[in-house]
Write an enzyme that holds these catalytic residues in place. Sequence first.
Site, PDB file in Angstrom:
ATOM      1  N   GLU A  57       0.866  -1.173   0.000  1.00 38.41           N
ATOM      2  CA  GLU A  57       0.000   0.000   0.000  1.00 38.41           C
ATOM      3  C   GLU A  57       0.907   1.229   0.000  1.00 38.41           C
ATOM      4  O   GLU A  57       1.809   1.325   0.832  1.00 38.41           O
ATOM      5  CB  GLU A  57      -0.894  -0.004   1.233  1.00 38.41           C
ATOM      6  CG  GLU A  57      -1.827  -1.193   1.321  1.00 38.41           C
ATOM      7  CD  GLU A  57      -2.579  -1.232   2.639  1.00 38.41           C
ATOM      8  OE1 GLU A  57      -3.457  -0.363   2.852  1.00 38.41           O
ATOM      9  OE2 GLU A  57      -2.276  -2.104   3.468  1.00 38.41           O
ATOM     10  N   ARG A 283       4.937 -12.864   9.766  1.00 37.77           N
ATOM     11  CA  ARG A 283       5.633 -11.625   9.459  1.00 37.77           C
ATOM     12  C   ARG A 283       6.867 -11.501  10.350  1.00 37.77           C
ATOM     13  O   ARG A 283       7.015 -12.213  11.337  1.00 37.77           O
ATOM     14  CB  ARG A 283       4.711 -10.419   9.653  1.00 37.77           C
ATOM     15  CG  ARG A 283       4.258 -10.194  11.078  1.00 37.77           C
ATOM     16  CD  ARG A 283       3.667  -8.801  11.274  1.00 37.77           C
ATOM     17  NE  ARG A 283       2.693  -8.472  10.256  1.00 37.77           N
ATOM     18  CZ  ARG A 283       2.214  -7.240  10.071  1.00 37.77           C
ATOM     19  NH1 ARG A 283       2.635  -6.265  10.846  1.00 37.77           N
ATOM     20  NH2 ARG A 283       1.318  -7.002   9.148  1.00 37.77           N
ATOM     21  N   LYS A 293       3.387   0.845  10.614  1.00 39.51           N
ATOM     22  CA  LYS A 293       3.422   2.078   9.815  1.00 39.51           C
ATOM     23  C   LYS A 293       2.883   3.260  10.609  1.00 39.51           C
ATOM     24  O   LYS A 293       3.382   4.384  10.484  1.00 39.51           O
ATOM     25  CB  LYS A 293       2.614   1.901   8.529  1.00 39.51           C
ATOM     26  CG  LYS A 293       3.312   1.100   7.451  1.00 39.51           C
ATOM     27  CD  LYS A 293       2.482   1.114   6.172  1.00 39.51           C
ATOM     28  CE  LYS A 293       3.132   0.321   5.063  1.00 39.51           C
ATOM     29  NZ  LYS A 293       2.316   0.318   3.834  1.00 39.51           N
TER      30      LYS A 293
END
Length: 582
Positions: A57, A283, A293
């Site tokens: 993104e 992850r 983020k």
Amino acid sequence: MSHDSTEPTRTTEASADKKGNETLPAASSGNFIRDIIDEDLRTGKYAGRVATRFPPEPNGYLHIGHAKAVCLNFGIARDYPGGTCNLRFDDTNPTKEEVEYVDSIMEDIRWLGFDWEDRLYYASDYFEQMYRYAIDLIQKGKAYVCELSPDQIREHRGTLTQPGKPSPYRDRPIEENLDLFRRMRAGEFEEGSMVLRAKIDMAAANLNLRDPIMYRIVKASHHRTGDAWCIYPMYDWAHGLEDSIERITHSLCTLEFEDHRPLYDWFLVELGVYRPQQIEFARLALTYTVMSKRKLLQLVQQGLVNGWDDPRMPTLAGLRRRGYTPEAIRDFCDRIGLAKANSVVDVELLEHCLRDDLNRRAPRAMAVLNPLRVIITNYPEGQVEWLTAENNPEDAGMGSRQIPFSRVLYIEQEDFREDPPKKFFRLFPGGEIRLKHAYYITCQNVVKDPDSGRIVELHCTYDPQSRGGWTSDGRKVKGTSHWVSAAHALKAKVRLYDRLFVVPNPGEERDFLQDINPRSLEVLNDCLVEPGLAHVEPSSYYQFLRQGYFCADPVDSRPGAPVFNRTVSLKDTWAKIERAQR
């Protein structure tokens, strides 16, 4: 209604922690994803195709966690004959996306050593097709326009132990839903007034299947489509469709998307379109690091770091500016392997991979960070000798360089003690040390500032027979110091970076901002380096003897006025761990 997926329009541009997570010390795990792909190839599941994608993104900079996904997806495409990996930007939220992020992501992927060739795509390439798919679901009675507020939708959703309540708009007539959805697209309604929802099962055990939102009204300009759209697809609606349109074979996602897979499959089955295989993996979590983020953006916006490329940040831009190499990061990603359970990797493994790479490739140089003046009283005034020094003892092919030696030198302040502790093998009154590549010197006198009592100068003598760092009498000198010639040294600024956080798991016990290391950056303005470093190339790396690995800052360093960032110290706890394991 069944659809044949069309080819996408191509856009071409140049130990355990307190939460129970296992802390991985070293070893790489087996790659279960490649096992799945191998079996699919054996059975001909996708007619011999291997097609992956990396779908960021564009709402922030890539970080070291993304590097794991980049290496995985592009690495699989590289290693299988005919394999491909698309770069696709999931640009479905215009309020948070910027062209700056798009450009930085492409730069980071190229820097890591990967290339998407002509396979650059955007979710916005498919907005019209997604809209048509939504119309199809409405016509099948599988989607409806809902006018509940966001808070009401949350209340109706239910909990893990209680079923949800149907929206009062759930059974709207198909024609009314079609009319409202088309008017939503035309911009007739305000933000938050209505959404399009899938009609699945408000009692489903998986909360993602309780009539999820597919479209919302957002009256914001998009970085690619401008003001052409005022309704935007939700990520869960867009994600599986993008993979289907691009005919991805293996859609590799992190574990948080595992519970979303039934929803992606439901959409694709109802539409009758191509279905990729989604495979989840854990992850990356790293000690002394945050990779949210939201938190990284908070650090930037509050001025706690100097932008996304601050060398203390875990972003690839920050790591690159600090002096990390793509080879070290790829090695790190290979070593940590893949798993199906969340784990925390020790940041010392990343630092070890970097040291291992730079030790082989970084030229050596001498830099004095906190200078102390030394006068060699028995060395001829005005004389200069040019001494030979190897550029890298690990690689003879890197050759050697000439460094000047003269009567007045500088050594590190910490390399001298007037009253030395036991086992102090550096310089002290009456003590003898070796100057790297040069001579033995002995301290004869200490000069102090009469007002402060601070040591400002040492008077030493040298042994002319010890050139090169040894003598014919075979006497042993335990201490070795680096140095620079006062008449030839170049002034430099050095930034000593340390970890941004003081605890292994920032934010675990309190607000993560309270765990910031107040000493994560120390700036030294009066350092002295070899004259050969006057015109270093931006981002070039060196090992400063006995100090660590340093990189010429690509932004602030100038010819004749270099600025060096400390990439990593020479201390390597990880190597000690490996030796202990062996």
